[in-house]
Design a protein around this motif. Sequence first.
Motif, PDB file in Angstrom:
ATOM      1  N   TRP A   1       0.821  -1.210   0.000  1.00 42.24           N
ATOM      2  CA  TRP A   1       0.000   0.000   0.000  1.00 42.24           C
ATOM      3  C   TRP A   1       0.863   1.272   0.000  1.00 42.24           C
ATOM      4  O   TRP A   1       0.399   2.334  -0.442  1.00 42.24           O
ATOM      5  CB  TRP A   1      -0.935   0.023   1.221  1.00 42.24           C
TER       6      TRP A   1
ATOM      7  N   ARG B   1      -0.500   5.308  -3.248  1.00 44.56           N
ATOM      8  CA  ARG B   1      -1.093   6.476  -2.575  1.00 44.56           C
ATOM      9  C   ARG B   1      -2.227   7.104  -3.373  1.00 44.56           C
ATOM     10  O   ARG B   1      -3.311   7.360  -2.834  1.00 44.56           O
ATOM     11  CB  ARG B   1      -0.004   7.516  -2.313  1.00 44.56           C
TER      12      ARG B   1
ATOM     13  N   PHE C   1      -6.899   9.837  -2.725  1.00 40.37           N
ATOM     14  CA  PHE C   1      -6.067   8.779  -2.169  1.00 40.37           C
ATOM     15  C   PHE C   1      -6.829   7.463  -2.150  1.00 40.37           C
ATOM     16  O   PHE C   1      -8.045   7.434  -1.932  1.00 40.37           O
ATOM     17  CB  PHE C   1      -5.626   9.156  -0.751  1.00 40.37           C
ATOM     18  N   THR C   2      -6.111   6.387  -2.340  1.00 37.90           N
ATOM     19  CA  THR C   2      -6.745   5.070  -2.362  1.00 37.90           C
ATOM     20  C   THR C   2      -7.173   4.672  -0.955  1.00 37.90           C
ATOM     21  O   THR C   2      -6.579   5.094   0.048  1.00 37.90           O
ATOM     22  CB  THR C   2      -5.787   3.998  -2.904  1.00 37.90           C
ATOM     23  N   ASP C   3      -8.207   3.841  -0.865  1.00 37.90           N
ATOM     24  CA  ASP C   3      -8.665   3.329   0.434  1.00 37.90           C
ATOM     25  C   ASP C   3      -7.553   2.505   1.085  1.00 37.90           C
ATOM     26  O   ASP C   3      -7.375   2.533   2.306  1.00 37.90           O
ATOM     27  CB  ASP C   3      -9.921   2.471   0.255  1.00 37.90           C
TER      28      ASP C   3
ATOM     29  N   TYR D   1      -4.340   2.950   0.845  1.00 36.51           N
ATOM     30  CA  TYR D   1      -3.334   3.834   1.438  1.00 36.51           C
ATOM     31  C   TYR D   1      -3.870   4.476   2.715  1.00 36.51           C
ATOM     32  O   TYR D   1      -3.145   4.590   3.710  1.00 36.51           O
ATOM     33  CB  TYR D   1      -2.936   4.917   0.436  1.00 36.51           C
ATOM     34  N   ASN D   2      -5.130   4.882   2.707  1.00 37.75           N
ATOM     35  CA  ASN D   2      -5.751   5.461   3.902  1.00 37.75           C
ATOM     36  C   ASN D   2      -5.658   4.504   5.082  1.00 37.75           C
ATOM     37  O   ASN D   2      -5.252   4.888   6.182  1.00 37.75           O
ATOM     38  CB  ASN D   2      -7.220   5.790   3.621  1.00 37.75           C
ATOM     39  N   GLU D   3      -6.038   3.255   4.853  1.00 33.30           N
ATOM     40  CA  GLU D   3      -6.015   2.265   5.923  1.00 33.30           C
ATOM     41  C   GLU D   3      -4.579   1.963   6.354  1.00 33.30           C
ATOM     42  O   GLU D   3      -4.299   1.763   7.535  1.00 33.30           O
ATOM     43  CB  GLU D   3      -6.709   0.978   5.459  1.00 33.30           C
TER      44      GLU D   3
ATOM     45  N   LYS E   1      -3.281   4.733   8.647  1.00 34.19           N
ATOM     46  CA  LYS E   1      -3.887   4.605   9.979  1.00 34.19           C
ATOM     47  C   LYS E   1      -3.217   3.484  10.769  1.00 34.19           C
ATOM     48  O   LYS E   1      -2.928   3.626  11.957  1.00 34.19           O
ATOM     49  CB  LYS E   1      -5.384   4.325   9.848  1.00 34.19           C
TER      50      LYS E   1
ATOM     51  N   GLU F   1       0.989  12.316   9.812  1.00 35.24           N
ATOM     52  CA  GLU F   1      -0.134  11.907   8.952  1.00 35.24           C
ATOM     53  C   GLU F   1      -0.277  12.850   7.764  1.00 35.24           C
ATOM     54  O   GLU F   1      -0.440  12.416   6.616  1.00 35.24           O
ATOM     55  CB  GLU F   1      -1.429  11.892   9.764  1.00 35.24           C
TER      56      GLU F   1
ATOM     57  N   PHE G   1       0.419  11.924   3.552  1.00 34.52           N
ATOM     58  CA  PHE G   1      -0.533  12.151   2.455  1.00 34.52           C
ATOM     59  C   PHE G   1      -0.002  13.197   1.476  1.00 34.52           C
ATOM     60  O   PHE G   1      -0.234  13.097   0.266  1.00 34.52           O
ATOM     61  CB  PHE G   1      -1.899  12.577   3.014  1.00 34.52           C
TER      62      PHE G   1
END
Length: 313
Positions: A7, A11, A19-21, A23-25, A28, A67, A71
């Motif tokens: 992942w 990005r 942003f891709t899901d 990459y978001n996850e 986190k 964070e 991003f």
Amino acid sequence: MSPDRSWITKRIKPGGYGFTDEYNEGVKYFLAFARSNSSKPNDPNLLINCPCNTCRNALYQLIPDVEFHLFATGFLESYTIWSFHGEASASRNEQMDDREDVFDEYEMFMDAIGGGAFGAENSSHEDPNEQASTFLDNVNKVGEPIYPGNLKYSQLKFVTKLLHWNRNKCSDKAFDELLLLLGDVFPDKHKLPLNYYAVKKMVKRLSLGYEKIHACENDCMLFYGGDKDLRNCKYCKLSRYKATTNAGNNTVPRKVLRHFKITDRLQRLYMSTRTAAHMKYHKNRIVTEGILTHPADGEEWKEFDKNLILSRF
């Protein structure tokens, strides 16, 4: 989450919007992992190494700032084993070596302008002076990967390897042809200079070049300072230049001394907290009287230090 960290490279959504899901996850998960493995997981002002493509684990940031950075500039793709954030790994040294090999020039500058102070409470940041700003600009140009995705060689490191290889003294024309061939093989958007002249200019911008000083072939003298315009050695009378058959082109020196200026190199060593610590080791180490563990323990070194101090008064 799966150990798979692909992942990191995913990005942006296809098409370049959002942003891709995945990459978001992933971000986190990383932030939760870093917090849980810190010494103060409940500290609201917790500072961690930031693995974004700007900080590259060299700077400490608040978690919300990390964070944002991840991003804004992306996650450092070579950082797949999170050794700076508590992940146990026998390959920590390899991770350190990879990061230092590719981006050491950038980190040196960040150290120079106070990067290490970002982790300190209430730290202040001063803008770099003109010399440091020029150095940053040059570092940004040569500290990037030689081509996109290459995590082993920066432009500077690759060019340095080529120059080392060229100790075999191939001609400038042959070196140019080699660069053209490599340029054809490398992927698009590579950072390889076009010719040998461009390589020399790049090194010179970093103040790591050298000065050529003509010398007598018999090592009697240097054609330097007040003697720089002499055409013959003032001791053995040998001509400074080689005899040539081409009339008017008799300026090829018989021998050349390459003078590596020490001041610029010392400044570079002291710009990094990492290398500066080694430079000051002899002064800050624990000394045992009567045991010689470093040349600084010798009488000659002590005498030099004493004379240096006296010369200041």
